[in-house]
Design a protein around this motif. Structure first.
Motif, PDB file in Angstrom:
ATOM      1  N   GLN A 294       0.803  -1.222   0.000  1.00 34.04           N
ATOM      2  CA  GLN A 294       0.000   0.000   0.000  1.00 34.04           C
ATOM      3  C   GLN A 294       0.838   1.276   0.000  1.00 34.04           C
ATOM      4  OE1 GLN A 294      -2.769  -0.234   3.243  1.00 34.04           O
ATOM      5  NE2 GLN A 294      -3.675  -2.143   2.549  1.00 34.04           N
ATOM      6  N   SER A 295       2.150   1.149   0.104  1.00 31.07           N
ATOM      7  CA  SER A 295       3.006   2.339   0.129  1.00 31.07           C
ATOM      8  C   SER A 295       3.200   2.882  -1.281  1.00 31.07           C
ATOM      9  CB  SER A 295       4.356   2.000   0.755  1.00 31.07           C
ATOM     10  OG  SER A 295       5.018   1.004   0.003  1.00 31.07           O
ATOM     11  N   GLY A 296       3.470   4.177  -1.361  1.00 29.62           N
ATOM     12  CA  GLY A 296       3.692   4.825  -2.642  1.00 29.62           C
ATOM     13  C   GLY A 296       5.139   4.743  -3.071  1.00 29.62           C
ATOM     14  N   PRO A 297       5.516   5.458  -4.113  1.00 28.41           N
ATOM     15  CA  PRO A 297       6.902   5.448  -4.602  1.00 28.41           C
ATOM     16  C   PRO A 297       7.870   5.946  -3.543  1.00 28.41           C
ATOM     17  CG  PRO A 297       5.415   6.487  -6.179  1.00 28.41           C
ATOM     18  CD  PRO A 297       4.643   6.329  -4.926  1.00 28.41           C
ATOM     19  N   GLY A 298       9.059   5.364  -3.498  1.00 24.39           N
ATOM     20  CA  GLY A 298      10.085   5.823  -2.572  1.00 24.39           C
ATOM     21  C   GLY A 298      10.894   6.950  -3.172  1.00 24.39           C
ATOM     22  N   ASP A 303      10.250   5.921  -9.768  1.00 23.12           N
ATOM     23  CA  ASP A 303       9.629   5.328 -10.952  1.00 23.12           C
ATOM     24  C   ASP A 303       9.277   3.854 -10.749  1.00 23.12           C
ATOM     25  OD1 ASP A 303      12.254   4.566 -10.756  1.00 23.12           O
ATOM     26  OD2 ASP A 303      12.846   5.187 -12.775  1.00 23.12           O
ATOM     27  N   LEU A 304       9.391   3.369  -9.499  1.00 19.21           N
ATOM     28  CA  LEU A 304       8.970   2.004  -9.163  1.00 19.21           C
ATOM     29  C   LEU A 304       7.854   2.112  -8.141  1.00 19.21           C
ATOM     30  CD1 LEU A 304      12.453   0.298  -8.638  1.00 19.21           C
ATOM     31  CD2 LEU A 304      11.213   0.643 -10.767  1.00 19.21           C
ATOM     32  N   HIS A 305       6.650   1.714  -8.524  1.00 21.33           N
ATOM     33  CA  HIS A 305       5.540   1.879  -7.584  1.00 21.33           C
ATOM     34  C   HIS A 305       4.415   0.904  -7.852  1.00 21.33           C
ATOM     35  CE1 HIS A 305       3.310   4.074 -10.740  1.00 21.33           C
ATOM     36  NE2 HIS A 305       4.490   4.605 -11.033  1.00 21.33           N
ATOM     37  N   PHE A 306       3.527   0.815  -6.930  1.00 27.00           N
ATOM     38  CA  PHE A 306       2.364  -0.063  -6.762  1.00 27.00           C
ATOM     39  C   PHE A 306       2.761  -1.526  -6.788  1.00 27.00           C
ATOM     40  CE2 PHE A 306       1.254  -1.041 -11.303  1.00 27.00           C
ATOM     41  CZ  PHE A 306       0.563  -2.239 -11.167  1.00 27.00           C
ATOM     42  N   GLY A 307       2.104  -2.298  -5.957  1.00 25.00           N
ATOM     43  CA  GLY A 307       2.354  -3.727  -5.902  1.00 25.00           C
ATOM     44  C   GLY A 307       1.052  -4.463  -5.640  1.00 25.00           C
ATOM     45  N   ASN A 308       0.562  -5.146  -6.645  1.00 27.53           N
ATOM     46  CA  ASN A 308      -0.689  -5.890  -6.541  1.00 27.53           C
ATOM     47  C   ASN A 308      -0.472  -7.349  -6.913  1.00 27.53           C
ATOM     48  OD1 ASN A 308      -1.844  -3.471  -5.867  1.00 27.53           O
ATOM     49  ND2 ASN A 308      -2.998  -3.223  -7.759  1.00 27.53           N
ATOM     50  N   TYR A 309      -1.536  -8.143  -6.842  1.00 24.73           N
ATOM     51  CA  TYR A 309      -1.425  -9.561  -7.157  1.00 24.73           C
ATOM     52  C   TYR A 309      -2.605  -9.993  -8.001  1.00 24.73           C
ATOM     53  CZ  TYR A 309       0.438 -14.265  -6.330  1.00 24.73           C
ATOM     54  OH  TYR A 309       1.027 -15.498  -6.478  1.00 24.73           O
ATOM     55  N   GLY A 310      -2.297 -10.831  -9.023  1.00 24.02           N
ATOM     56  CA  GLY A 310      -3.338 -11.399  -9.871  1.00 24.02           C
ATOM     57  C   GLY A 310      -3.575 -12.845  -9.490  1.00 24.02           C
ATOM     58  N   TYR A 311      -3.486 -13.750 -10.459  1.00 22.19           N
ATOM     59  CA  TYR A 311      -3.598 -15.176 -10.194  1.00 22.19           C
ATOM     60  C   TYR A 311      -2.234 -15.815 -10.410  1.00 22.19           C
ATOM     61  CZ  TYR A 311      -8.648 -14.381 -10.871  1.00 22.19           C
ATOM     62  OH  TYR A 311      -9.935 -13.922 -10.789  1.00 22.19           O
ATOM     63  N   PHE A 314       2.675 -11.418  -9.537  1.00 22.23           N
ATOM     64  CA  PHE A 314       2.818 -10.100  -8.918  1.00 22.23           C
ATOM     65  C   PHE A 314       2.749  -9.041 -10.014  1.00 22.23           C
ATOM     66  CE2 PHE A 314       4.888 -12.663  -5.635  1.00 22.23           C
ATOM     67  CZ  PHE A 314       4.409 -12.077  -4.463  1.00 22.23           C
ATOM     68  N   LEU A 315       2.145  -7.911  -9.697  1.00 22.45           N
ATOM     69  CA  LEU A 315       1.971  -6.829 -10.665  1.00 22.45           C
ATOM     70  C   LEU A 315       2.578  -5.552 -10.101  1.00 22.45           C
ATOM     71  CD1 LEU A 315      -1.831  -7.570 -11.139  1.00 22.45           C
ATOM     72  CD2 LEU A 315       0.063  -8.557 -12.458  1.00 22.45           C
ATOM     73  N   SER A 316       3.305  -4.827 -10.938  1.00 25.42           N
ATOM     74  CA  SER A 316       3.918  -3.571 -10.481  1.00 25.42           C
ATOM     75  C   SER A 316       4.235  -2.684 -11.671  1.00 25.42           C
ATOM     76  CB  SER A 316       5.201  -3.860  -9.686  1.00 25.42           C
ATOM     77  OG  SER A 316       6.119  -4.592 -10.465  1.00 25.42           O
ATOM     78  N   SER A 317       4.649  -1.464 -11.353  1.00 26.83           N
ATOM     79  CA  SER A 317       5.067  -0.529 -12.394  1.00 26.83           C
ATOM     80  C   SER A 317       6.571  -0.370 -12.330  1.00 26.83           C
ATOM     81  CB  SER A 317       4.388   0.823 -12.192  1.00 26.83           C
ATOM     82  OG  SER A 317       4.855   1.750 -13.143  1.00 26.83           O
ATOM     83  N   TYR A 318       7.238  -0.631 -13.435  1.00 29.78           N
ATOM     84  CA  TYR A 318       8.693  -0.476 -13.504  1.00 29.78           C
ATOM     85  C   TYR A 318       9.018   0.625 -14.501  1.00 29.78           C
ATOM     86  CZ  TYR A 318      13.640  -1.460 -14.237  1.00 29.78           C
ATOM     87  OH  TYR A 318      14.998  -1.336 -14.324  1.00 29.78           O
ATOM     88  N   LYS A 319       9.421   1.773 -13.976  1.00 34.53           N
ATOM     89  CA  LYS A 319       9.812   2.905 -14.817  1.00 34.53           C
ATOM     90  C   LYS A 319       8.734   3.218 -15.865  1.00 34.53           C
ATOM     91  CE  LYS A 319      14.784   2.158 -14.147  1.00 34.53           C
ATOM     92  NZ  LYS A 319      16.121   2.037 -14.760  1.00 34.53           N
ATOM     93  N   LEU A 373      15.617   2.036 -21.671  1.00 37.93           N
ATOM     94  CA  LEU A 373      15.389   2.903 -20.513  1.00 37.93           C
ATOM     95  C   LEU A 373      16.709   3.412 -19.949  1.00 37.93           C
ATOM     96  CD1 LEU A 373      12.758   0.620 -18.714  1.00 37.93           C
ATOM     97  CD2 LEU A 373      12.307   2.514 -20.300  1.00 37.93           C
ATOM     98  N   GLU A 374      16.605   4.432 -19.111  1.00 35.48           N
ATOM     99  CA  GLU A 374      17.795   4.922 -18.426  1.00 35.48           C
ATOM    100  C   GLU A 374      18.339   3.802 -17.545  1.00 35.48           C
ATOM    101  OE1 GLU A 374      19.169   8.350 -15.197  1.00 35.48           O
ATOM    102  OE2 GLU A 374      17.178   8.417 -16.129  1.00 35.48           O
ATOM    103  N   GLN A 375      19.623   3.499 -17.687  1.00 36.09           N
ATOM    104  CA  GLN A 375      20.196   2.357 -16.993  1.00 36.09           C
ATOM    105  C   GLN A 375      20.552   2.705 -15.547  1.00 36.09           C
ATOM    106  OE1 GLN A 375      23.344   0.528 -19.260  1.00 36.09           O
ATOM    107  NE2 GLN A 375      22.190   0.654 -21.180  1.00 36.09           N
ATOM    108  N   THR A 376      20.122   1.848 -14.631  1.00 40.72           N
ATOM    109  CA  THR A 376      20.375   2.006 -13.200  1.00 40.72           C
ATOM    110  C   THR A 376      21.490   1.054 -12.787  1.00 40.72           C
ATOM    111  OG1 THR A 376      18.050   2.551 -12.826  1.00 40.72           O
ATOM    112  CG2 THR A 376      19.327   1.858 -10.901  1.00 40.72           C
ATOM    113  N   ASP A 377      22.327   1.499 -11.857  1.00 41.35           N
ATOM    114  CA  ASP A 377      23.395   0.648 -11.346  1.00 41.35           C
ATOM    115  C   ASP A 377      22.800  -0.293 -10.286  1.00 41.35           C
ATOM    116  OD1 ASP A 377      25.685  -0.581 -10.512  1.00 41.35           O
ATOM    117  OD2 ASP A 377      26.607   1.199  -9.612  1.00 41.35           O
ATOM    118  N   TRP A 378      22.129  -1.347 -10.759  1.00 38.49           N
ATOM    119  CA  TRP A 378      21.455  -2.256  -9.848  1.00 38.49           C
ATOM    120  C   TRP A 378      22.433  -3.091  -9.037  1.00 38.49           C
ATOM    121  CZ3 TRP A 378      16.705  -1.240  -8.793  1.00 38.49           C
ATOM    122  CH2 TRP A 378      15.882  -0.648  -9.747  1.00 38.49           C
TER     123      TRP A 378
END
Length: 594
Positions: A294-298, A303-311, A314-319, A373-378
């Motif tokens: 339920q928390s918003g973007p950090g 650009d990483l936010h929402f976390g839900n579940y289907g069947y 896991f569902l989320s927004s990545y950039k 996408l813009e590359q992140t130093d993961w």
């Protein structure tokens, strides 16, 4: 059939060519080699699929670290919980065939099955099982530490597993509910879950190397071993046989095979033009049915936010891109299966490292390039996580009260311990140390403080002190001071789980029992002890039934059918047992021999 196999073969052979030509991934190999080194992993494999074409597929490191056998795109790994979407998809097909409704009660298809209370029995539907919203927490120790191959009997433990919230009030991951889905499919189809997966998905998708059991994994060629990192060393792990819990996480596959599974979803349920899953089901399964986070973007990752579940997803927004994914972790292996339906791209990462960060990091490195996408130093995240782990380890001993000792001699803690929602294990005394014997492992019980002991796994190399963690066995007593149970905080969302102690009977020769036979006077009443059935001691109290006595120690017996009732025969000056002590919840009484 020949046409399908030809397409599948082309699908595999063309992968290296696409990887070589696609400029988006020109520096990705270098990043992955660095990731392998920083994470101290034995190996991993990555495949990227665009539409129905593999555009990158490669292995890094070793599937057999000791013998330096390399990983490639066809190496088999355990995919763990990435299995779950397969299980729910079987129910999707059965719904399309009108064999069930997601609004059905699971009890309708499994009459032997029930939940902890009437509210759950009366309100939970199949759809609740598919998106983790039954109100049950994980209770994973129940299947992991007490395995069985009988799915029905494993599901019957759920009746004794306490929920932590109401139905549909909060999302919480639960493997048992995916086991339940697999069993529902078995009851409807008359086929095992394994056969359903093979016939419904492996065969039509051409996933020819994939399998569902540890034995198949052991028998397969080009299969990876599992590993973990302990004290900066790569250590080989035994395969874990998930047994009856297979519908929640038993599939073994390769990244090349799994690209076909991802391509099926990217194409809305079609593969090579054939509809395997209906568009209705795929759209619904990839849609939100429960809020996970339920928390918003950090602030650090806006650009990483929402976390839900289907069947099973896991569902989320990545950039700004819609991501559907599911990870997997099982002893020695970690996985991630992800696809971005709006972009028609999927990424599969399989690693032979326990609890590894590699799958999510390798996935992000790949998709940054695939989508431009813009590359992140993961990889930098791994170093920061290592620092946090060191701080946690440093605080592990906080709370330990020094200088205390157990309230009883160690023998008093021995016996069988049982919980109907979990199972039974025994505690034994060997060489002045306590050990807990479970189905798949032995635990050394290190005294922590008071009547609290810390379990540590016993391996071939000795006691593994790195796995002590914060799990404790806390022993409890009755009013007589006898050890009657232990509790362990093995499910964090509910009260500690209690295992009741069943005292183990010892063998006593008939000649020894004869010394206890006689009549004893207690407050003007005569009680008798005598032998029946050749080698069984009984006690008779006037006005009550005769009680069978179970020997538990030198001169000590428990009443077989009465909890908390015991007797101890007391030896006099001449070496004869001239009195008997009767111990019961309302007091202790001594009767003299007549």
């Amino acid at each position: 059939m020949k046409h399908t196999l030809l397409i599948a073969l082309c699908f595999l052979l063309c992968a290296p060519l696409f990887a070589q030509k696609d400029k988006r991934f020109k520096d990705l190999d270098k990043e992955y080699e660095e990731l392998l080194e920083v994470s101290q992993a034995a190996g991993f494999a990555v495949a990227i699929v665009e539409g129905d074409q593999i555009i990158y597929a490669k292995g890094f490191g070793f599937r057999d670290y000791e013998n330096k056998k390399p990983v490639d795109a066809n190496t088999l790994f355990a995919i763990g919980s990435s299995t779950k979407a397969f299980t729910s998809a079987i129910l999707g097909q059965l719904r399309d065939d009108e064999k069930l409704s997601f609004d059905d009660s699971p009890i309708e298809h499994m009459p032997f099955f029930s939940f902890y209370n009437d509210e759950m029995n009366n309100s939970i539907i199949i759809q609740d099982l598919m998106c983790h919203r039954t109100g049950l927490p994980r209770h994973d120790f129940s299947w992991y530490m007490f395995p069985t191959n009988n799915r029905d009997s494993l599901l019957m433990r759920v009746k004794y597993q306490e929920p932590f919230t109401g139905v549909r009030q909060q999302w919480y991951y639960n493997n048992f509910m995916f086991l339940a889905q697999g069993v529902i499919a078995e009851k409807i189809t008359g086929k095992s879950w394994e056969d359903n997966v093979r016939e419904r998905f492996f065969k039509p998708l051409g996933m020819e190397r994939s399998n569902c059991t540890i034995q198949e994994m052991k028998d397969a060629s080009n299969a990876s071993y599992g590993y973990s990192v302990k004290e900066d060393k790569i250590v080989k792990e035994d395969y874990y046989d998930i047994a009856a819990m297979a519908p929640a996480g038993s599939i073994n596959s390769s990244v090349n095979d799994m690209t076909k599974w991802a391509a099926l979803w990217i194409k809305g349920g079609k593969f090579n033009g054939e509809e395997i899953l209906s568009p209705t089901y795929t759209k619904e399964a990839m849609g939100s049915h429960m809020v996970v986070n339920q928390s918003g973007p950090g602030a650090d990752r806006p650009d990483l936010h929402f976390g839900n579940y289907g069947y099973g997803w896991f569902l989320s927004s990545y950039k700004g891109h819609y991501r559907v994914e599911h990870g997997g972790n099982i002893d020695g292996f970690s996985a991630n299966v992800a696809f971005y339906p709006s972009d028609s791209v999927g990424v599969i990462v399989l690693a032979n490292q326990n609890g590894s960060p590699i799958p999510s990091i390798a996935r992000n490195l790949a998709i940054d390039r695939a989508l431009g996408l813009e590359q992140t130093d993961w990889i930098a995240d791994i170093r920061s996580e290592e620092g946090e782990e060191e701080q946690e380890e440093a605080s592990a001993e906080k709370g330990n009260v020094k200088g205390t000792k157990p309230s009883h001699i160690l023998m008093d803690y021995t016996g069988s311990y049982f919980n109907p929602g979990y199972g039974k294990f025994s505690i034994k005394l060997e060489n002045d140390s306590l050990f807990a014997d479970l189905a798949l492992m032995r635990l050394y019980l290190k005294h922590y403080h008071y009547d609290v002991f810390q379990p540590m796994e016993v391996t071939e190399q000795g006691v593994d002190t790195t796995d002590g963690g914060f799990l404790m066995f806390n022993f409890g007593m009755d009013n007589n001071g006898d050890i009657t149970h232990l509790t362990a905080k093995i499910e964090p969302t509910v009260d500690p789980i209690q295992f009741d102690r069943e005292v183990q009977a010892i063998e006593v020769e008939t000649s020894t029992l004869e010394a206890y036979v006689g009549e004893f006077e207690l407050a003007g009443m005569t009680i008798k002890s005598y032998i029946k059935d050749e080698n069984t001691l009984y006690l008779f109290v006037p006005g009550q039934p005769e009680y069978e006595l179970v020997p538990t120690g030198p001169n000590k017996f428990n009443f077989k059918i009465l909890e908390g009732f015991k007797v101890e025969f007391l030896e006099g000056e001449e070496g004869k047992f001239d009195s008997v002590k009767v111990i019961q919840p309302n007091g202790t009484f001594v009767a003299k021999r007549k």
